[in-house]
Design a protein around this motif. Structure first.
Motif, mmCIF file in Angstrom:
data_model
loop_
_atom_site.group_PDB
_atom_site.id
_atom_site.type_symbol
_atom_site.label_atom_id
_atom_site.label_comp_id
_atom_site.label_asym_id
_atom_site.label_seq_id
_atom_site.Cartn_x
_atom_site.Cartn_y
_atom_site.Cartn_z
ATOM 1 N N SER A 1 0.794 -0.914 0.150
ATOM 2 C CA SER A 1 0.397 -0.134 0.035
ATOM 3 C C SER A 1 0.882 1.533 -0.296
ATOM 4 C CB SER A 1 -1.086 0.306 1.352
ATOM 5 O OG SER A 1 -1.301 1.194 1.468
ATOM 6 N N PRO A 2 0.220 1.772 -1.113
ATOM 7 C CA PRO A 2 1.759 3.473 -0.609
ATOM 8 C C PRO A 2 1.305 4.508 0.148
ATOM 9 C CG PRO A 2 -0.584 3.161 -2.756
ATOM 10 C CD PRO A 2 -0.621 1.971 -2.408
ATOM 11 N N ILE A 3 0.611 4.209 0.667
ATOM 12 C CA ILE A 3 -0.272 5.368 1.975
ATOM 13 C C ILE A 3 0.653 4.305 3.182
ATOM 14 C CG2 ILE A 3 -2.188 6.391 1.256
ATOM 15 C CD1 ILE A 3 -3.603 4.432 3.008
ATOM 16 N N VAL A 4 0.955 3.703 3.093
ATOM 17 C CA VAL A 4 2.148 2.771 4.411
ATOM 18 C C VAL A 4 2.852 2.799 4.035
ATOM 19 C CG1 VAL A 4 2.183 0.502 5.668
ATOM 20 C CG2 VAL A 4 -0.399 0.927 5.004
ATOM 21 N N ASP A 5 3.045 2.931 2.576
ATOM 22 C CA ASP A 5 4.609 2.849 2.548
ATOM 23 C C ASP A 5 5.023 4.474 3.019
ATOM 24 O OD1 ASP A 5 5.400 -0.156 1.675
ATOM 25 O OD2 ASP A 5 5.225 0.889 -0.541
ATOM 26 N N ARG A 6 4.424 5.201 2.604
ATOM 27 C CA ARG A 6 4.713 6.879 3.388
ATOM 28 C C ARG A 6 4.853 7.146 4.609
ATOM 29 N NH1 ARG A 6 0.052 10.027 1.451
ATOM 30 N NH2 ARG A 6 -0.868 9.824 2.522
ATOM 31 N N GLY A 7 4.080 6.300 5.208
ATOM 32 C CA GLY A 7 3.688 6.501 6.646
ATOM 33 C C GLY A 7 5.777 5.850 7.701
ATOM 34 N N TYR A 8 5.631 4.489 6.656
ATOM 35 C CA TYR A 8 6.683 3.868 6.810
ATOM 36 C C TYR A 8 7.972 4.070 6.903
ATOM 37 C CZ TYR A 8 10.154 0.240 7.919
ATOM 38 O OH TYR A 8 11.399 -0.438 8.107
ATOM 39 N N LEU A 9 8.243 5.105 6.328
ATOM 40 C CA LEU A 9 9.197 5.969 5.645
ATOM 41 C C LEU A 9 8.819 7.187 6.859
ATOM 42 C CD1 LEU A 9 9.433 6.261 1.446
ATOM 43 C CD2 LEU A 9 11.217 4.851 3.411
ATOM 44 N N GLU A 10 7.725 7.703 6.621
ATOM 45 C CA GLU A 10 7.521 9.002 7.791
ATOM 46 C C GLU A 10 7.732 8.559 9.370
ATOM 47 O OE1 GLU A 10 3.837 10.621 7.449
ATOM 48 O OE2 GLU A 10 3.874 11.053 5.881
ATOM 49 N N TYR A 11 7.391 7.056 9.360
ATOM 50 C CA TYR A 11 8.476 6.935 10.422
ATOM 51 C C TYR A 11 9.311 7.099 10.856
ATOM 52 C CZ TYR A 11 8.842 3.139 14.025
ATOM 53 O OH TYR A 11 9.893 2.167 15.035
ATOM 54 N N LEU A 12 10.431 6.255 9.820
ATOM 55 C CA LEU A 12 11.903 5.345 9.956
ATOM 56 C C LEU A 12 12.156 7.287 9.878
ATOM 57 C CD1 LEU A 12 11.929 3.062 6.975
ATOM 58 C CD2 LEU A 12 12.528 2.919 10.070
ATOM 59 N N ASP A 13 12.127 8.067 9.486
ATOM 60 C CA ASP A 13 12.847 9.386 9.521
ATOM 61 C C ASP A 13 12.331 10.177 10.665
ATOM 62 O OD1 ASP A 13 14.214 11.415 8.154
ATOM 63 O OD2 ASP A 13 11.864 12.543 8.305
ATOM 64 N N LYS A 14 11.725 9.902 11.617
ATOM 65 C CA LYS A 14 11.281 10.591 12.753
ATOM 66 C C LYS A 14 11.861 9.681 13.706
ATOM 67 C CE LYS A 14 7.456 9.686 15.301
ATOM 68 N NZ LYS A 14 6.406 9.946 16.138
ATOM 69 N N HIS A 15 12.436 8.505 14.054
ATOM 70 C CA HIS A 15 13.339 7.739 14.121
ATOM 71 C C HIS A 15 14.773 8.412 14.247
ATOM 72 C CE1 HIS A 15 9.273 6.950 15.928
ATOM 73 N NE2 HIS A 15 9.663 6.308 16.784
ATOM 74 N N ARG A 16 15.392 8.816 13.387
ATOM 75 C CA ARG A 16 16.722 8.780 12.890
ATOM 76 C C ARG A 16 17.366 9.755 14.114
ATOM 77 N NH1 ARG A 16 16.990 11.497 7.804
ATOM 78 N NH2 ARG A 16 19.268 11.766 8.322
ATOM 79 N N LYS A 17 16.744 10.844 14.619
ATOM 80 C CA LYS A 17 17.107 11.313 15.815
ATOM 81 C C LYS A 17 17.565 10.264 16.944
ATOM 82 C CE LYS A 17 15.984 15.599 18.611
ATOM 83 N NZ LYS A 17 16.058 16.864 18.481
ATOM 84 N N LEU A 18 19.022 10.253 17.374
ATOM 85 C CA LEU A 18 19.183 10.182 18.630
ATOM 86 C C LEU A 18 19.158 10.864 19.680
ATOM 87 C CD1 LEU A 18 22.670 9.018 17.362
ATOM 88 C CD2 LEU A 18 20.652 7.792 16.988
ATOM 89 N N PRO A 19 19.026 10.545 21.164
ATOM 90 C CA PRO A 19 19.630 10.677 22.562
ATOM 91 C C PRO A 19 19.962 12.371 22.473
ATOM 92 C CG PRO A 19 19.269 8.228 22.633
ATOM 93 C CD PRO A 19 19.709 8.785 21.330
ATOM 94 N N ASP A 20 21.193 11.933 21.873
ATOM 95 C CA ASP A 20 22.043 13.063 21.945
ATOM 96 C C ASP A 20 22.015 14.077 21.143
ATOM 97 O OD1 ASP A 20 23.271 11.920 19.406
ATOM 98 O OD2 ASP A 20 25.454 11.967 20.280
ATOM 99 N N GLY A 21 20.865 14.228 20.389
ATOM 100 C CA GLY A 21 20.576 15.373 19.871
ATOM 101 C C GLY A 21 21.031 14.987 17.942
ATOM 102 N N SER A 22 21.941 14.362 18.107
ATOM 103 C CA SER A 22 22.596 14.000 16.777
ATOM 104 C C SER A 22 21.449 12.593 15.554
ATOM 105 C CB SER A 22 24.254 13.314 16.548
ATOM 106 O OG SER A 22 23.394 11.617 16.918
ATOM 107 N N MET A 23 21.510 12.552 14.853
ATOM 108 C CA MET A 23 20.937 12.246 13.532
ATOM 109 C C MET A 23 21.414 11.139 12.603
ATOM 110 S SD MET A 23 18.032 13.313 13.432
ATOM 111 C CE MET A 23 16.900 13.019 11.545
ATOM 112 N N ARG A 24 21.232 9.693 13.066
ATOM 113 C CA ARG A 24 21.624 9.052 12.832
ATOM 114 C C ARG A 24 21.502 8.340 11.025
ATOM 115 N NH1 ARG A 24 19.139 4.280 16.343
ATOM 116 N NH2 ARG A 24 17.343 6.156 17.020
ATOM 117 N N GLU A 25 22.381 7.624 10.535
ATOM 118 C CA GLU A 25 22.244 7.548 8.810
ATOM 119 C C GLU A 25 20.625 6.981 8.361
ATOM 120 O OE1 GLU A 25 23.954 8.875 6.435
ATOM 121 O OE2 GLU A 25 25.344 10.501 7.739
ATOM 122 N N PHE A 26 19.858 7.353 7.558
ATOM 123 C CA PHE A 26 18.747 6.688 7.212
ATOM 124 C C PHE A 26 18.731 4.866 6.945
ATOM 125 C CE2 PHE A 26 15.360 6.012 4.493
ATOM 126 C CZ PHE A 26 14.003 6.560 5.158
#
Length: 107
Positions: A1-26
């Motif tokens: 489903s394209p809407i699930v795929d879009r939401g999944y990518l948004e989820y992945l992007d949202k969870h890139r932020k690490l506790p120290d504020g830096s961003m992990r690679e996608f």
């Protein structure tokens, strides 16, 4: 489903932020994640889904979690575990020792 795929990518992007504020690679998952780490995380997300579906709130180390994010967490860990399993089974370029035959009629 394209809407699930879009939401999944948004989820992945949202969870890139690490506790120290830096961003992990996608695509840092390509470095490999041990099966036991996937399994522990999968269990945590499945429990959150169960709690939420039964009318309870669920939390992680960042606060309250939603049903959608918990389901995406289940998806991430399921895909990751499958990737690690298949990466060991599927033939790589130049390796004919684990060759698979074409599926009749396609997939």
């Amino acid at each position: 489903s394209p809407i699930v795929d879009r939401g999944y990518l948004e989820y992945l992007d949202k969870h890139r932020k690490l506790p120290d504020g830096s961003m992990r690679e996608f695509d840092n998952w390509k470095n490999g994640i041990p099966q036991e780490v996937y399994l522990e995380s999968l269990d945590r997300h499945e429990r959150a889904v169960w709690l939420i579906c039964h009318g309870y709130k669920a939390f992680d180390n960042r606060g309250e979690v939603s049903l959608k994010d918990s389901l995406y967490g289940v998806l991430f860990n399921t895909i990751g575990m499958l990737h690690e399993i298949l990466d060991k089974e599927v033939a790589k370029i130049g390796d004919d020792s684990n060759r698979t035959e074409p599926v009749s009629g396609g997939y």
